[in-house]
Design an enzyme around this catalytic site. Sequence first.
Site, PDB file in Angstrom:
ATOM      1  N   SER A   6     -47.385   1.294  13.597  1.00  0.00           N
ATOM      2  CA  SER A   6     -47.033   0.434  14.722  1.00  0.00           C
ATOM      3  C   SER A   6     -48.254  -0.296  15.247  1.00  0.00           C
ATOM      4  O   SER A   6     -49.378   0.234  15.189  1.00  0.00           O
ATOM      5  CB  SER A   6     -46.455   1.299  15.838  1.00  0.00           C
ATOM      6  OG  SER A   6     -46.367   0.570  17.034  1.00  0.00           O
TER       7      SER A   6
ATOM      8  N   TYR B  23     -47.462   8.070  21.584  1.00  0.00           N
ATOM      9  CA  TYR B  23     -46.720   7.442  20.490  1.00  0.00           C
ATOM     10  C   TYR B  23     -47.691   6.748  19.519  1.00  0.00           C
ATOM     11  O   TYR B  23     -47.687   7.013  18.310  1.00  0.00           O
ATOM     12  CB  TYR B  23     -45.692   6.435  21.048  1.00  0.00           C
ATOM     13  CG  TYR B  23     -45.127   5.547  19.971  1.00  0.00           C
ATOM     14  CD1 TYR B  23     -44.294   6.067  18.988  1.00  0.00           C
ATOM     15  CD2 TYR B  23     -45.458   4.191  19.917  1.00  0.00           C
ATOM     16  CE1 TYR B  23     -43.802   5.252  17.975  1.00  0.00           C
ATOM     17  CE2 TYR B  23     -44.965   3.386  18.917  1.00  0.00           C
ATOM     18  CZ  TYR B  23     -44.140   3.910  17.948  1.00  0.00           C
ATOM     19  OH  TYR B  23     -43.665   3.115  16.947  1.00  0.00           O
TER      20      TYR B  23
ATOM     21  N   LYS C 124     -48.939   7.629  15.480  1.00  0.00           N
ATOM     22  CA  LYS C 124     -48.893   6.680  14.358  1.00  0.00           C
ATOM     23  C   LYS C 124     -50.264   6.569  13.687  1.00  0.00           C
ATOM     24  O   LYS C 124     -50.369   6.497  12.455  1.00  0.00           O
ATOM     25  CB  LYS C 124     -48.410   5.308  14.852  1.00  0.00           C
ATOM     26  CG  LYS C 124     -46.946   5.286  15.256  1.00  0.00           C
ATOM     27  CD  LYS C 124     -46.040   5.617  14.066  1.00  0.00           C
ATOM     28  CE  LYS C 124     -44.581   5.660  14.414  1.00  0.00           C
ATOM     29  NZ  LYS C 124     -43.732   6.053  13.271  1.00  0.00           N
TER      30      LYS C 124
END
Length: 324
Positions: free
Chosen positions: A122, A146, A150
């Site tokens: 991402s 988050y 990644k």
Amino acid sequence: MTTLVIGGAGYIGSHVVRLLSDRGERVIVVDDLSTGLRARVEGSDLVELVELDVTRPDAAEKLAFQLRASGADAVIHFAAHKQVGQSVAKPELYWHDNIGGLANVLAACANAEVRDVVFSSSAAVYGVPDVDLVTEDLTPAPINPYGATKYVGEWMLADAERAHGMRTVALRYFNVAGAGHPELADTAVMNLVPIVLDALDRGEQPRVFGDDYDTPDGTCIRDYVHAEDLAEAHVAALDYLRGEDRPHRVFNVGTGTGSSVLEVLDAIARATGTEITPEIAPRRPGDPARLVCSTDRIEETLGWRATHDLDEIVTSAVQARRLA
Ligand code: UDP
């Protein structure tokens, strides 16, 4: 050729499953259907659904069995939590499931001697970069769990390459929206386009998080990429892994063009024929003013570029919603 697609019943995964089966390849979809939808992957003889939660302790063994039984030669791994706010509130969930799930996937690939892996990364790995165009050479600096999971996921792929001779690609998605087929549309209401369409359907006006950024109209700029284009990037990545020459393993996926929140609202107004008078709300914490992708690497190396613009993205989302 057979590809195992983990999270293949999800919004983006199902676009990739459709492209692969459309070109005559077999696909084993592994999905726990927690957010994925069975209906997205039904209807093709080339597609089989296996219900499995890849975060479970026995998942590596079960995945290895599926890989051997199907003769799969590649894995695309989508299954992960992807809500920034939730990741801040429940970081353990993200570390456990996103990292633990990927560890199981890589262990299964090593065990079953599957070499090629494509991973959903991402633009969140970049945090709040202060540049016009984000290149892959920029040092990642995620600002929430988050994005951190990644980035760590990308390290795990690099480790698996060294340890097991795997070949991997991480695709750093920018802002994905739109639908290649109405039945594959994003049913979650978590990102700008679906949030605005949902508000309009309820007769409410959308909210703009901040109009005092240092951008031409004061609202945040993002790089919106059509789900169908993103799916094509995965197919290009698979073809790249199956080939010989392989100079890079991390690629941005976007269009190289930025659109402000107000420009997205204008596109939605055009596509829906509605007048939109947004409410201006305070800035949302952690939002970079501008996040636009440099597409040089993926264009030069994978020969991929986006073909859909913002109006096409928004129109496809509106049509999918009308048919839902
Ligand atoms: N945004 C907004 N109103 C909303 C939802 C999002 O103004 O109701 C803005 C958000 O602040 C960001 C852009 O829209 O600048 C895209 O947000 P989204 O959550 O879709 O993706 P992100 O860029 O955060 O991954």
